[in-house]
Write a protein that holds these residues in place. Structure first.
Motif, PDB file in Angstrom:
ATOM      1  N   ARG A  21       0.900  -1.283  -0.175  1.00  0.00           N
ATOM      2  CA  ARG A  21       0.050   0.007  -0.015  1.00  0.00           C
ATOM      3  C   ARG A  21       0.851   1.167  -0.046  1.00  0.00           C
ATOM      4  N   SER A  22       0.322   2.385  -0.555  1.00  0.00           N
ATOM      5  CA  SER A  22       1.205   3.596  -0.619  1.00  0.00           C
ATOM      6  C   SER A  22       1.336   4.217   0.542  1.00  0.00           C
ATOM      7  N   LEU A  23       2.373   4.962   0.855  1.00  0.00           N
ATOM      8  CA  LEU A  23       2.710   5.600   1.936  1.00  0.00           C
ATOM      9  C   LEU A  23       2.412   7.303   1.664  1.00  0.00           C
ATOM     10  N   ILE A  24       1.690   8.056   2.416  1.00  0.00           N
ATOM     11  CA  ILE A  24       1.542   9.337   1.822  1.00  0.00           C
ATOM     12  C   ILE A  24       2.124  10.445   2.752  1.00  0.00           C
ATOM     13  N   ASP A  25       3.008  11.295   2.156  1.00  0.00           N
ATOM     14  CA  ASP A  25       3.744  12.210   2.815  1.00  0.00           C
ATOM     15  C   ASP A  25       2.500  13.468   3.172  1.00  0.00           C
ATOM     16  N   PRO A  26       2.029  13.647   4.517  1.00  0.00           N
ATOM     17  CA  PRO A  26       1.024  14.617   4.784  1.00  0.00           C
ATOM     18  C   PRO A  26       1.364  16.006   4.762  1.00  0.00           C
ATOM     19  N   ALA A  27       2.790  16.162   4.342  1.00  0.00           N
ATOM     20  CA  ALA A  27       3.171  17.601   4.335  1.00  0.00           C
ATOM     21  C   ALA A  27       2.885  18.123   2.996  1.00  0.00           C
ATOM     22  N   ASP A  85      14.309  11.220   9.223  1.00  0.00           N
ATOM     23  CA  ASP A  85      13.875  10.903   7.691  1.00  0.00           C
ATOM     24  C   ASP A  85      12.544  10.083   7.738  1.00  0.00           C
ATOM     25  N   ALA A  86      12.744   8.914   8.326  1.00  0.00           N
ATOM     26  CA  ALA A  86      11.682   7.911   8.212  1.00  0.00           C
ATOM     27  C   ALA A  86      10.224   8.536   8.900  1.00  0.00           C
ATOM     28  N   GLU A  87      10.642   9.070  10.297  1.00  0.00           N
ATOM     29  CA  GLU A  87       9.361   9.531  11.089  1.00  0.00           C
ATOM     30  C   GLU A  87       8.780  10.652  10.288  1.00  0.00           C
ATOM     31  N   VAL A  88       9.599  11.643   9.894  1.00  0.00           N
ATOM     32  CA  VAL A  88       8.963  12.915   9.175  1.00  0.00           C
ATOM     33  C   VAL A  88       8.361  12.641   8.084  1.00  0.00           C
ATOM     34  N   THR A  89       8.806  11.796   7.188  1.00  0.00           N
ATOM     35  CA  THR A  89       8.394  11.767   5.840  1.00  0.00           C
ATOM     36  C   THR A  89       6.830  11.130   5.993  1.00  0.00           C
ATOM     37  N   ASP A  90       6.864  10.051   7.188  1.00  0.00           N
ATOM     38  CA  ASP A  90       5.574   9.329   7.265  1.00  0.00           C
ATOM     39  C   ASP A  90       4.665  10.528   7.880  1.00  0.00           C
ATOM     40  N   THR A  91       4.961  11.282   8.935  1.00  0.00           N
ATOM     41  CA  THR A  91       4.122  12.212   9.580  1.00  0.00           C
ATOM     42  C   THR A  91       3.931  13.627   9.197  1.00  0.00           C
ATOM     43  N   GLY A  92       4.927  14.179   8.791  1.00  0.00           N
ATOM     44  CA  GLY A  92       5.093  15.629   8.398  1.00  0.00           C
ATOM     45  C   GLY A  92       5.440  16.488   9.321  1.00  0.00           C
ATOM     46  N   LYS A  93       5.736  15.904  10.681  1.00  0.00           N
ATOM     47  CA  LYS A  93       5.991  16.908  11.760  1.00  0.00           C
ATOM     48  C   LYS A  93       7.608  17.446  11.627  1.00  0.00           C
TER      49      LYS A  93
END
Length: 471
Positions: A21-27, A85-93
């Motif tokens: 499944r695709s992972l979406i960058d919230p930012a 890198d991993a956390e920020v790309t997944d969450t946008g924080k």
């Protein structure tokens, strides 16, 4: 594009079906990678690996388990940039806030439970009947299924994994379907220091989680998530009498009395309430203010909230990032659009007209106790403000919601603070501060906020079972 894999029995593998499944960058609101969409076959492989590893890990001396966790903590610390890198790309924080606030706390939790592994309490031997000596042993439970949320993906994974491993259990972790990347990287780092099968990560959706909860080898299910998810998991776990550890929703009240330091309260709360875009189960979401200072507080708080800036991960001036997904943004927007006529938005109130899922810091006044936005958990950058007439009404309003995770009271009166600590029906009460957690103290709630505690010796004991031995 960055693609994640499952981590099963020390190896990184795709789903048996090869589905992703695709992972979406919230930012940005755009895909940035993929993760496996695991099915029952993958869950079974992970549970069997955990079961095979359990006897050896349970028998490993606590000092060696401690050493493995300390080395894992060091590895996490060294991999700070990759984890960011991993956390920020997944969450946008915001990246800077993750590195400043979250990662050091994550490392501390690993080191705390490394030490706690060598301090499991047991009752001293004694003779409670003539000629017989009784001993209490604390032993690991077995294979633990752990399901973690999307708001703090790495932190919540460590809060679950560290005590379970310290106590001698093995783990199958299912991270949120939208934010698995940092958990997969954690497993990769830990694999250098743990035997294969001790820590497994299976990515997937709700059906993956259902398969994991139902698996016959799982003996304990731990979840951080919504009340609805906790209720569903509890019902499923009951069929096999699995033990449960549920850290569910929050809707934290904040009681501000007329003798409180208003400047301090406004300063702290205008930051803490919107941290992580309000996507925090202990976020200060319902501010209850003594009627004599209500208007003064509301004016100052709304002004400060209006200055809170949402921004992209690389924006060094951002106070918080986007909401985690389009669906979460829609949830927040829906609650604001359904506000009753007596409620008033006094700051913010709008989504930002830019790519991604950004929303203004928002303050709502004039609400009543039975309003949806008071009774429900918004889980976004939205705070309500209500007046109260006296202490008894403050307690009634604070406790008058289904959730009971956390609360805070702001006063200069020590006796009043102590009365609040008794009267507030929550698992955590802060006085003249809000939201701080430490590894040594338990984090858990009551009523619809669940049961069981993360962190602390209490959290460690949740992953053990007691055995009476009589000689």
């Amino acid at each position: 594009m960055a693609d994640s894999l499952n981590h099963i029995d020390g190896e990184e593998v795709p789903a048996a079906s090869r589905l992703t499944r695709s992972l979406i960058d919230p930012a940005a609101g755009l895909p940035h990678g993929t993760a496996p969409l695991s099915g029952p076959e993958d869950v079974d492989a992970a549970c069997r690996a955990a079961q095979a590893a359990f006897p050896g890990w349970a028998a490993t001396p606590p000092g060696l388990r401690q050493s493995a966790l300390l080395r894992t903590a060091d590895a996490v610390e060294r991999a700070a940039e990759a984890l960011a890198d991993a956390e920020v790309t997944d969450t946008g924080k915001p990246r800077a806030l993750f590195l400043r606030d979250e990662l050091p706390a994550i490392v501390d939790v690993l080191r705390y439970f490394a030490g706690a592994a060598r301090n499991l309490p047991g009752a001293a031997a004694a003779e409670y009947t003539p000629g017989r000596t009784s001993i209490l042993r604390r032993e690991p439970v077995g294979v633990c299924a752990q399901i973690t949320p999307w708001n703090y993906p790495l932190m919540m994974a460590v809060w679950k994994v560290a005590p379970a491993l310290a106590a001698g259990n093995t783990v199958v972790l299912k991270p949120s379907d939208s934010t698995p990347s940092s958990a997969v990287l954690l497993a990769r780092l830990a694999a250098e220091h743990l035997p294969p099968g001790v820590l497994n990560v299976v990515c997937g959706d709700r059906d993956t989680g259902r398969s994991l909860v139902a698996h016959p080898l799982v003996r304990l299910v731990a979840v951080t998530g919504s009340v609805r998810a906790g209720q569903e998991i509890a019902a499923a776990a009951a069929a096999d009498l699995k033990r449960l550890h549920l850290e569910l929703g929050g809707n934290a009240p904040v009681l501000i009395h007329e003798d409180a330091d208003l400047d301090d309260a406004v300063s702290q709360l205008s930051s803490l309430a919107f941290y992580n875009a309000g996507q925090d189960c202990t976020a200060a979401t319902r501010i209850l203010v003594h009627h004599r200072i209500h208007d003064t507080f509301l004016s100052a708080f709304a002004e400060r909230a209006a200055g809170r800036r949402p921004g992209a991960p690389d924006d060094g001036y951002a106070d918080f990032g986007p909401l985690a997904s389009a669906s979460q943004l829609a949830t927040v927007r829906g609650m604001l659009e359904r506000l009753p006529v007596h409620a008033e938005v006094v700051a913010g109130g709008a989504a930002l007209p830019r790519p991604g899922y950004f929303h203004q810091a928002t303050v709502v006044a004039g609400v009543r106790q039975q309003d949806e936005i008071v009774q429900g958990e918004v889980f976004g950058p939205v705070v309500t403000v209500q007046p109260f007439a006296d202490e008894s009404e403050a307690f009634r309003l604070a406790n008058g919601v289904p959730q009971g995770l956390a609360a805070s009271v702001w006063t200069r009166d020590h006796d009043r603070a102590m009365r609040a600590s008794r009267a507030l029906d929550t698992g955590i009460v802060w006085v003249n501060t809000h939201g701080t957690t430490v590894s040594e103290m338990p984090h858990g709630g009551v009523r619809h906020s669940g049961h069981g505690s993360d962190l602390s010796l209490t959290g460690l004991l949740d992953y053990t079972q007691v055995k009476h031995v009589m000689l």
